[in-house]
Write an enzyme that holds these catalytic residues in place. Structure first.
Site, mmCIF file in Angstrom:
data_model
loop_
_atom_site.group_PDB
_atom_site.id
_atom_site.type_symbol
_atom_site.label_atom_id
_atom_site.label_comp_id
_atom_site.label_asym_id
_atom_site.label_seq_id
_atom_site.Cartn_x
_atom_site.Cartn_y
_atom_site.Cartn_z
ATOM 1 N N LYS A 265 43.760 23.796 39.183
ATOM 2 C CA LYS A 265 43.095 24.821 40.006
ATOM 3 C C LYS A 265 43.753 24.917 41.379
ATOM 4 O O LYS A 265 43.900 26.004 41.951
ATOM 5 C CB LYS A 265 41.593 24.511 40.139
ATOM 6 C CG LYS A 265 40.828 25.495 41.021
ATOM 7 C CD LYS A 265 40.721 26.850 40.363
ATOM 8 C CE LYS A 265 40.188 28.000 41.178
ATOM 9 N NZ LYS A 265 39.359 27.839 42.315
ATOM 10 N N GLU B 54 47.842 31.938 44.122
ATOM 11 C CA GLU B 54 46.984 33.015 44.659
ATOM 12 C C GLU B 54 47.371 33.330 46.124
ATOM 13 O O GLU B 54 47.496 34.493 46.501
ATOM 14 C CB GLU B 54 45.544 32.515 44.559
ATOM 15 C CG GLU B 54 44.449 33.392 45.073
ATOM 16 C CD GLU B 54 43.102 32.646 44.896
ATOM 17 O OE1 GLU B 54 42.682 32.420 43.750
ATOM 18 O OE2 GLU B 54 42.483 32.287 45.907
HETATM 19 O O1 LIG Z 1 39.031 29.186 44.494
HETATM 20 C C1 LIG Z 1 38.887 30.299 44.954
HETATM 21 C C2 LIG Z 1 39.511 31.488 44.337
HETATM 22 O O2 LIG Z 1 40.319 31.150 43.250
HETATM 23 C C3 LIG Z 1 38.057 30.409 46.181
HETATM 24 O O3 LIG Z 1 37.725 31.729 46.499
HETATM 25 C C4 LIG Z 1 38.722 29.716 47.337
HETATM 26 O O4 LIG Z 1 37.835 29.712 48.436
HETATM 27 C C5 LIG Z 1 40.016 30.379 47.745
HETATM 28 O O5 LIG Z 1 40.761 29.519 48.603
HETATM 29 P P1 LIG Z 1 40.851 29.786 50.178
HETATM 30 O O6 LIG Z 1 39.407 29.805 50.679
HETATM 31 O O7 LIG Z 1 41.621 28.633 50.746
HETATM 32 O O8 LIG Z 1 41.530 31.125 50.369
#
Ligand SMILES: O=C(CO)[C@H](O)[C@H](O)COP(=O)(O)O
Length: 291
Positions: free
Chosen positions: A164, A171
């Protein structure tokens, strides 16, 4: 089957609903009594028939630790705790050992899907022994998206959260690339309809994706994002990805740059750019802008 679910916020609340829609019984606990089905963790544990499965869906760090500590005292040998939050993968081994000392199993599970997961399903990446995973399997099946993919037994304890974490690193970099392309398109006078360019990319292109679809949604709500400040937070996973890259000597230039871009977004006036301006002025007499 029966599940105890701890943490009924944006993620946990929708997960409870999706699991119930699949025909399972969920007893939910949250510190907010308006959301909870029971008043305490003790009541939740007492209401479940053994072997119990309790899914923890609270913020990573202290909140997860204290919930697991409490469950270690309340649960019985043969029960299983699932940590479905965005915990740091290095915490998982510690949690597994703490629970194993009482005969309680542990599974770590990375969950992706956000507020859309209730309808679309949640992508799941889990780690742990096959025996513990098997006890949770009906819940994984209820949560995952329909279709062939969307869930994976990633490996040993820790592998789910590691997967993850890498997912979130990707992401970060994907979002950064869309954001940079969007800013460049917005900058050039001859380009008149950036939102429609993004929309057109949703079909047929190499870069179509759910994040692109969400970018179009955001531009439909606020075409030039005028209502937002250019400030991006982070909740740790990007940092841990970069730390893991350093530990393993794996080059991650795109993910690292996207993390640092978020840090830069939090500065009104960049201290390092002051130094660059000062040095250019020192060696070349280049003009500086003064306050
Ligand atoms: O796991 C997630 C999406 O996949 C969460 O929205 C997470 O908060 C995203 O990471 P960050 O807050 O560091 O942008």
């Amino acid at each position: 089957m029966e599940l105890g679910l701890v943490g009924l916020g944006k993620m946990g609340g929708n997960m409870r609903e999706r699991i119930r829609r699949a025909g399972h019984t969920v007893i939910g606990y949250d510190r907010n009594p308006d959301l909870a089905d029971v008043h305490s963790l003790e009541e939740l544990v007492n209401k479940l028939k053994g072997p119990r499965v309790v899914w923890v869906m609270v913020p990573a760090g202290a909140a997860t630790q204290s919930t697991i500590d409490e469950l270690a005292e309340l649960l019985s040998p043969g029960d299983v705790v699932v940590d479905g939050g965005n915990s740091r993968w290095t915490d998982d081994e510690k949690h597994a050992e703490e629970l194993a000392a009482k005969g309680i199993g542990f599974v770590d599970c990375g969950v992706s899907g956000g507020v859309w997961g209730l309808e679309n399903g949640y992508a799941l990446m889990y780690g742990g022994d096959a025996e513990n995973v098997a006890k949770v399997q009906p819940i994984f099946d209820a949560l995952k998206p329909e279709g062939e993919f969307g869930s994976v037994h990633a490996g040993k304890v820790g592998a789910g959260h590691f997967a993850k974490m890498v997912h979130n690193g990707i992401e970060y970099a994907m979002m950064q690339a869309y954001a940079e392309g969007w800013e460049l398109l917005e900058k050039v006078d001859s380009v008149e309809n950036v939102r429609e360019i993004f929309r057109s990319w949703q079909e047929g292109t190499v870069i179509r994706s759910w994040l692109l679809d969400l970018a179009v949604n955001a531009l439909d709500e606020d075409e030039h994002l005028d209502q937002l400040r250019g400030y991006a937070s982070d909740s740790g996973e990007g940092r841990w990805t970069v730390e893991a890259a350093i530990d393993n000597a794996v080059p991650l230039p795109a993910i690292t740059a996207s993390l640092f871009a978020r840090f830069a977004s939090r500065q009104d006036d960049s201290p390092q750019m002051k130094m660059i301006a000062a040095l250019r002025n020192q060696f070349g007499g280049h003009a500086v802008e003064k306050k």
